[in-house]
Design an enzyme around this catalytic site. Structure first.
Site, PDB file in Angstrom:
ATOM      1  N   GLU A   1       3.002  24.885 -61.096  1.00  0.00           N
ATOM      2  CA  GLU A   1       3.034  24.241 -59.783  1.00  0.00           C
ATOM      3  C   GLU A   1       1.761  23.435 -59.559  1.00  0.00           C
ATOM      4  OE1 GLU A   1       3.678  26.701 -56.398  1.00  0.00           O
ATOM      5  OE2 GLU A   1       5.252  27.892 -57.351  1.00  0.00           O
TER       6      GLU A   1
ATOM      7  N   GLU B   1       4.442  34.271 -58.154  1.00  0.00           N
ATOM      8  CA  GLU B   1       3.132  34.531 -57.561  1.00  0.00           C
ATOM      9  C   GLU B   1       3.006  35.965 -57.041  1.00  0.00           C
ATOM     10  OE1 GLU B   1       1.786  30.071 -56.059  1.00  0.00           O
ATOM     11  OE2 GLU B   1       2.557  31.490 -54.581  1.00  0.00           O
TER      12      GLU B   1
END
Length: 660
Positions: free
Chosen positions: A310, A158
């Site tokens: 995710e 991320e």
């Protein structure tokens, strides 16, 4: 576009759907690892991600390496038939790095240091950080290049850091030199004649730090471009290292959905596998539509199957109130991702942490353990995915509609001193996508400079900034027989955020039949504007038509009475307001029908989603009550094994995957 060369997700899946999630066994005694493996096998888990945030474990002191624990884990996973997505640990540097090398820590726009103790505390421009990141990545790749458990590389995690510090400032100046060449060109692009901002020396140029009043918007736009590029440099540096050791192993890094800091179109071209993290709010009545938007966008960036890196098995931990997922919703939203192109369904994380900042974030194995509802639902989903995987893995989705989206336009439009703070780009984008989703029109996303010829209909919810190449592309698309629908505030500025003469590109005005755009008339929050047959929200415009439009929908009442709210000239439509949801859906449904785009299935009940992937029809009930769906023909439900002829009942949050 041509397909990507090199290894792909299909090389990893081989007819399966990857199922699993982030696994952080360094947080647990080793005896727990063997219990984890047993539970993984029971749940049908075939993939785990190791090494995310493990830098201090791998390199406890500068230059030291501790791989023994990871060796044992890699062997344990392989011995039990679980593949490993191995992450470079570089998203969270060890405390010793910031302590010894303060230059690796980012600074905010006020010059304050962001210290260690959380995560993502690194400066993307720091040469020291990049050197340490390359070294640990090099050693990790060299050690596990030949390990049979390794299936995929996951670089960092991320990417989401900004930095206004001195080293970032130096890199920003170098980036600007590459972009513009001379200070004269920079001053022209930034419009520095305004407010006496002209630069006479490169040393005077800084990131857009805290200012007394409004910042230069072109400078802010370039800083966002620069930040995306610097983060991408960090990513590709690590990617190149692992590729050199394992050219046969695909590489990914996980996007955050609709995050403003990355030009994901550009990033996606640097990945073998495109992956995303997706966390809709289970209490949001539009959560399923948000999921569909992100899934459509990710599939379009991947140009095929993609990876859900995710999601949450239950509640997250960052909202004001963190609600669990009702029974069945985790399964439903996971199947939605598969329906829209995912060949990997993964979670953060496998086992719920007992300590640390995310101990209240759910996991596949929660604090309730094996007997908990969450794990039992995870087991059911694993069985479902195993049933459908041979029939769906690798399957493609064909869309008749493209929604255009561009990060540079977002960056330019989402700044201070604009006509309305109520105009939120993601909200506008979501409203238009929702109308298409509710109409069951299969939708891709595309960049405004992409080849659009494969689509019968192209929708532009809002593109404030359009390059000349993008404008030419839209004109060519319409000339070629395509149907174009544009929303308000489109084509206002060029690539330097310079307002085009007339407030809209002249070529676009001619395309839509607009002589003059006199004024923008933004609306207050909750305010509406009456139009013939519909009600507009958020925005309106004072347009003078040039008499060439084939159809108009006028404003009714108020200052704009009688002026066109919507114009159609041939196959080009311009919508100068944001119609209320039902009206926007009706308009786009009508235009799609005229363009030859048909819904996946007619007559579907509200809250039921239909998607075709390959030869399969996915039916998803996003409601809490059972519904009956008419399904012409004879089918076989892969989830239940039942024959389906004519009609099908879907229970609360129910799903069916039909094969004819």
């Amino acid at each position: 576009m041509p397909g990507r060369a090199g290894p792909t997700l299909a090389d990893v899946t081989r007819g399966r759907i990857l199922y699993g999630g982030d696994y952080n066994p360094e947080q647990w005694p080793e005896e727990v690892w063997h219990e984890d493996v047993r539970l993984m096998k029971d749940a049908g888990v075939n993939s785990v991600t190791l090494g995310v945030f493990s830098w201090s474990k791998i390199e406890p002191r500068p230059g030291e390496r501790d791989f023994g624990w990871l060796d044992r884990l890699m062997d344990l996973m392989h011995g039990n038939g679980v593949g490993v997505v191995l992450a470079t640990p570089t998203a969270s540097p060890p405390p010793w790095m910031g302590h010894l090398h303060p230059d690796t820590l980012p600074r905010d726009e006020d010059g304050r240091t962001e210290w260690w103790g959380g995560r993502q505390h690194f400066s993307h421009s720091s040469a020291t950080y990049r050197r340490y990141a390359a070294a640990v990545t090099e050693d990790l790749a060299a050690r596990y290049a030949g390990h049979p458990a390794l299936t995929l590389w996951h670089v960092n995690n991320e990417y989401c850091t900004y930095d206004w510090g001195d080293e970032a400032a130096a890199r920003f100046r170098a980036w600007l030199r590459d972009r513009y060449g001379t200070l004269d060109a920079l001053n022209t692009a930034w419009g520095t004649a305004f407010w006496s901002q002209g630069y006479g020396d490169w040393a005077e140029v800084l990131p857009p730090r805290r200012a007394h009043y409004l910042k230069n918007p072109a400078q802010v736009l370039d800083f966002k471009r620069f930040t995306s590029d610097m983060l991408l440099e960090c990513c590709t540096a690590e990617r190149d290292i692992v590729r050199r050791h394992t050219p046969h192993v695909p590489v990914t890094t996980n996007f955050m959905p609709l995050w403003a800091g990355q030009d994901a179109w550009r990033w996606a071209e640097e990945e073998d596998v495109v992956s995303v993290d997706l966390y809709p709010d289970p209490r949001d009545p539009l959560g399923a539509q948000h999921g569909a938007l992100v899934q459509d966008m990710t599939r379009s960036q991947a140009r095929g199957p993609w990876m859900l890196m995710e999601q949450a098995a239950g509640p997250v931990n960052w909202r004001g109130v963190n609600h669990p997922k009702p029974r069945g919703l985790n399964r439903l939203w996971s199947l939605q991702a598969v329906a829209r192109g995912a060949d990997a369904v993964c979670y953060f994380q496998w086992r719920q942490s007992r300590q640390g900042a995310e101990k209240f974030h759910s996991a596949m194995v929660g604090h309730a353990g094996e007997q908990g509802r969450t794990y039992q639902e995870v087991k059911q989903l694993g069985a479902d995915l195993a049933r459908i995987a041979p029939h769906v893995s690798g399957g493609r989705i064909t869309a008749g509609v493209a929604v255009l989206h561009d990060w540079h336009s977002w960056w330019a439009g989402d700044q201070e001193a604009r006509p309305s703070r109520e105009v939120d780009y993601p909200r506008v984008l979501g409203a238009w996508h929702r109308a298409l989703w509710q109409a069951h029109l299969t939708t891709d996303f595309a960049h405004p400079e992409h080849d659009l010829s494969a689509y019968r209909m192209v929708v532009v919810p809002q593109l404030y900034l359009l390059t000349d190449a993008a404008v030419d592309n839209l004109l060519a698309y319409v000339r070629g027989g395509g149907t174009l629908v544009c929303g308000f505030l489109t084509g206002v500025a060029d690539q330097d955020d310079r307002v085009r003469p007339g407030g809209m590109d002249a070529r676009l005005r001619a395309l839509f039949g607009i002589r003059t755009l006199h004024e923008w008339w933004p609306l207050e929050a909750g305010e509406g504007v009456a139009c013939e047959g519909l009600r507009g929200t958020l925005w309106s415009e004072e347009l003078e038509p040039d008499g060439t439009a084939d159809e108009t929908i006028p404003y009714r009442g108020g200052e704009l009475d009688g002026l066109p709210a919507v114009l159609r000239k041939g196959r080009a439509w311009y919508v100068s307001t944001l119609p209320e949801p039902r009206a926007l859906r009706a308009l786009l449904t009508r235009v799609a029908g005229e363009a030859g785009v048909r819904p996946v299935l007619d007559g579907l009940p509200d809250r039921v989603e239909a998607v075709r992937r390959g030869g399969l029809l996915f039916l998803l009930n996003h409601g809490r009550e059972p519904v009956t769906v008419d399904v012409p023909g004879a089918h076989h439900d892969l989830l239940t094994g039942a024959a389906v002829t004519g009609r099908l009942t879907l229970g609360r949050h129910g799903a069916a995957v039909l094969r004819s």
